[in-house]
Design an enzyme around this catalytic site. Structure first.
Site, mmCIF file in Angstrom:
data_model
loop_
_atom_site.group_PDB
_atom_site.id
_atom_site.type_symbol
_atom_site.label_atom_id
_atom_site.label_comp_id
_atom_site.label_asym_id
_atom_site.label_seq_id
_atom_site.Cartn_x
_atom_site.Cartn_y
_atom_site.Cartn_z
ATOM 1 N N LYS A 123 -0.853 7.296 2.197
ATOM 2 C CA LYS A 123 -0.247 8.445 1.515
ATOM 3 C C LYS A 123 0.484 9.355 2.486
ATOM 4 O O LYS A 123 1.538 9.896 2.169
ATOM 5 C CB LYS A 123 -1.302 9.253 0.743
ATOM 6 C CG LYS A 123 -1.730 8.557 -0.536
ATOM 7 C CD LYS A 123 -2.446 9.503 -1.478
ATOM 8 C CE LYS A 123 -2.806 8.802 -2.771
ATOM 9 N NZ LYS A 123 -3.673 9.607 -3.628
ATOM 10 N N LYS A 207 0.592 -2.184 -5.234
ATOM 11 C CA LYS A 207 -0.304 -1.724 -6.305
ATOM 12 C C LYS A 207 0.479 -0.948 -7.365
ATOM 13 O O LYS A 207 1.372 -0.180 -7.020
ATOM 14 C CB LYS A 207 -1.362 -0.823 -5.645
ATOM 15 C CG LYS A 207 -2.552 -0.489 -6.505
ATOM 16 C CD LYS A 207 -3.485 0.464 -5.772
ATOM 17 C CE LYS A 207 -2.881 1.837 -5.610
ATOM 18 N NZ LYS A 207 -3.765 2.859 -5.053
ATOM 19 N N LYS A 210 1.002 5.673 -9.902
ATOM 20 C CA LYS A 210 1.719 6.771 -10.557
ATOM 21 C C LYS A 210 2.874 7.253 -9.699
ATOM 22 O O LYS A 210 3.813 7.846 -10.201
ATOM 23 C CB LYS A 210 0.763 7.967 -10.748
ATOM 24 C CG LYS A 210 -0.385 7.707 -11.685
ATOM 25 C CD LYS A 210 -1.367 8.883 -11.639
ATOM 26 C CE LYS A 210 -2.658 8.541 -12.327
ATOM 27 N NZ LYS A 210 -3.755 9.440 -11.985
HETATM 28 P P1 TYM Z 1 -6.794 7.683 -9.156
HETATM 29 O O1 TYM Z 1 -6.519 8.873 -9.984
HETATM 30 O O2 TYM Z 1 -5.785 7.233 -8.159
HETATM 31 O O3 TYM Z 1 -7.111 6.434 -10.072
HETATM 32 C C1 TYM Z 1 -8.084 6.521 -11.097
HETATM 33 C C2 TYM Z 1 -8.827 5.206 -11.226
HETATM 34 O O4 TYM Z 1 -7.908 4.146 -11.508
HETATM 35 C C3 TYM Z 1 -8.080 3.097 -10.566
HETATM 36 N N1 TYM Z 1 -6.755 2.493 -10.296
HETATM 37 C C4 TYM Z 1 -6.486 1.193 -10.392
HETATM 38 N N2 TYM Z 1 -7.259 0.142 -10.728
HETATM 39 C C5 TYM Z 1 -6.674 -1.074 -10.753
HETATM 40 N N3 TYM Z 1 -5.359 -1.289 -10.449
HETATM 41 C C6 TYM Z 1 -4.548 -0.258 -10.100
HETATM 42 N N4 TYM Z 1 -3.264 -0.466 -9.817
HETATM 43 C C7 TYM Z 1 -5.114 1.049 -10.058
HETATM 44 N N5 TYM Z 1 -4.612 2.276 -9.777
HETATM 45 C C8 TYM Z 1 -5.632 3.145 -9.914
HETATM 46 C C9 TYM Z 1 -8.637 3.769 -9.318
HETATM 47 O O5 TYM Z 1 -9.322 2.859 -8.504
HETATM 48 C C10 TYM Z 1 -9.550 4.809 -9.915
HETATM 49 O O6 TYM Z 1 -10.808 4.257 -10.240
HETATM 50 N N6 TYM Z 1 -9.950 9.358 -5.689
HETATM 51 C C11 TYM Z 1 -9.851 8.885 -7.047
HETATM 52 C C12 TYM Z 1 -10.335 9.885 -8.087
HETATM 53 C C13 TYM Z 1 -11.689 10.444 -7.825
HETATM 54 C C14 TYM Z 1 -12.928 9.804 -8.026
HETATM 55 C C15 TYM Z 1 -13.923 10.760 -7.679
HETATM 56 C C16 TYM Z 1 -13.291 8.536 -8.471
HETATM 57 C C17 TYM Z 1 -11.948 11.703 -7.367
HETATM 58 N N7 TYM Z 1 -13.301 11.891 -7.289
HETATM 59 C C18 TYM Z 1 -15.283 10.457 -7.734
HETATM 60 C C19 TYM Z 1 -14.650 8.249 -8.525
HETATM 61 C C20 TYM Z 1 -15.628 9.189 -8.180
HETATM 62 C C21 TYM Z 1 -8.399 8.597 -7.355
HETATM 63 O O7 TYM Z 1 -7.505 9.086 -6.724
HETATM 64 O O8 TYM Z 1 -8.208 7.832 -8.437
#
Ligand code: TYM
Length: 344
Positions: A123, A207, A210
């Site tokens: 990032k 991947k 967003k």
């Molecule tokens: P975020 O917002 O990027 O994504 C949310 C969830 O979606 C999954 N994900 C994917 N899975 C499969 N293929 C993809 N291309 C893909 N893109 C995203 C992510 O693995 C995630 O599960 N840091 C985390 C949010 C977070 C969190 C937490 C998660 C903050 N605190 C505590 C678990 C527990 C994040 O940025 O997810």
């Protein structure tokens, strides 16, 4: 349960926690990698599903957009089947325990641990000196999210695995440093299903995300039927027909990704999909994939639109969720402060 949790010596209640950032649009990767599993876990666990607006601002967000995206992510949760009456849905910034515990974890986690985080490197890219400090300590806040509830199970997509390992290291170090064995559980990642890493529709080696500029790289949960079908039609492929065995998908990232998406949406194995479409051209496979995608995703988009038309309802869900979240987190924070030696 596909991933039976490994046992730690933690004997407290089993609890699921997960979160999604309120930046941009929820997409197919979020759905297949995370939210669909959140829905299934509601059967067997008490679940807490957070919209992580504090994580969102580690990169600058337009305030109005942030508010809108927090509501949209909440609407997405509900439209996918999360029940905010039975379980807890709220936005992170509404519960102060997250920030308080994150500060303590900033003092527990080591610089070296955070320096190894690949997502920060991805990032921040070449502009590391210009990245926010928040982006660097992002995984500490994530550990705080989970451990403020002493959550034991965390459903996530593949890309969050390293962050989850860090959460376990932080929990373990806190327990050791303060001589409180098994105070925090070592949270178990649940990386479930057949699409734990959904790739971009424009590039099978990147991947789905967003932040990718091209709208054609992803299917958004709020896309209507025509848009979904068009994006599948335009998805990048190679010139060969589909192979007649799964091994034939090797070195064909786009074909592998589309077959994987079909399998996950149809709840079939890749082998079953390949058996059905062995030797087929993409001109045959893509319309079938489009039809399947529309049948699963378009109703979610429609439901999201209905929910978004009533922001008062969404805000109420978040407010009540935050109250219930505080009722769990506040006593845990009081214990943590006592352990650390803070006067409360
Ligand atoms: P975020 O917002 O990027 O994504 C949310 C969830 O979606 C999954 N994900 C994917 N899975 C499969 N293929 C993809 N291309 C893909 N893109 C995203 C992510 O693995 C995630 O599960 N840091 C985390 C949010 C977070 C969190 C937490 C998660 C903050 N605190 C505590 C678990 C527990 C994040 O940025 O997810």
């Amino acid at each position: 349960m596909e991933n039976e949790a490994k046992k730690s010596n933690y004997s407290g209640p089993q609890r699921v926690f997960s979160g999604v950032q309120s930046t941009g649009n929820l997409h197919l990767g979020n759905y297949l990698g995370a939210i669909r599993n959140f829905v299934d876990l509601q059967q067997d666990y008490d679940c807490i599903y957070c919209v992580v607006d504090m994580h969102a601002i580690t990169a600058w967000q337009d305030p109005e957009e942030l508010t809108k995206n927090t509501r949209a992510t909440t609407a997405g949760y509900i439209a996918c089947g999360i029940d905010p009456e039975q379980h807890i849905v709220f936005n992170q910034s509404a519960v102060s325990a997250h920030a308080e515990l994150a500060w303590i974890f900033n003092c527990v986690a080591r610089m070296g641990w955070l320096n190894r985080m690949t997502q920060f490197k991805d990032k921040a890219g070449r502009h590391k000196e210009n990245a926010s400090v928040g982006l660097f300590v992002y995984p500490n806040l994530m550990a705080a999210d989970i451990l403020a509830y002493k959550a034991t199970h965390v459903p996530v997509g593949e890309d969050q695995k390293q962050h989850l390992e860090l959460s376990r290291d932080i929990a373990q170090k806190f327990n050791n440093d303060f001589n409180v064995p098994a105070f925090f559980p070592l949270p178990e990642p649940l990386i479930l299903g057949l699409a734990t890493r959904v790739m971009s529709l424009r590039d099978g080696t990147a991947k789905m995300s967003k932040s990718e500029k091209s709208e054609y790289s992803r299917i958004n949960l709020k896309d209507d039927a025509d848009t979904i079908a068009k994006k599948i039609r335009k998805a990048r492929t190679d010139p060969d027909p589909l192979p007649d065995n799964v091994a034939g998908l090797k070195d064909r990232p786009e074909a592998d990704n589309l077959v994987g998406i079909y399998a996950a949406l149809a709840k079939m194995t890749k082998k079953e999909v390949i058996e059905r479409f062995a030797g087929a051209q993409f001109s045959t496979f893509k319309p079938e994939l489009a039809e399947l995608s529309v049948s699963v995703l378009a109703p979610i988009g429609e439901e999201m639109a209905k929910l978004m038309a009533d922001p008062g309802y969404i805000d109420n869900v978040l407010r009540q969720g935050a109250e219930r979240a505080r009722a769990i987190a506040d006593p845990i924070m009081a214990e943590v402060k006592k352990v650390v030696g803070f006067i409360i």
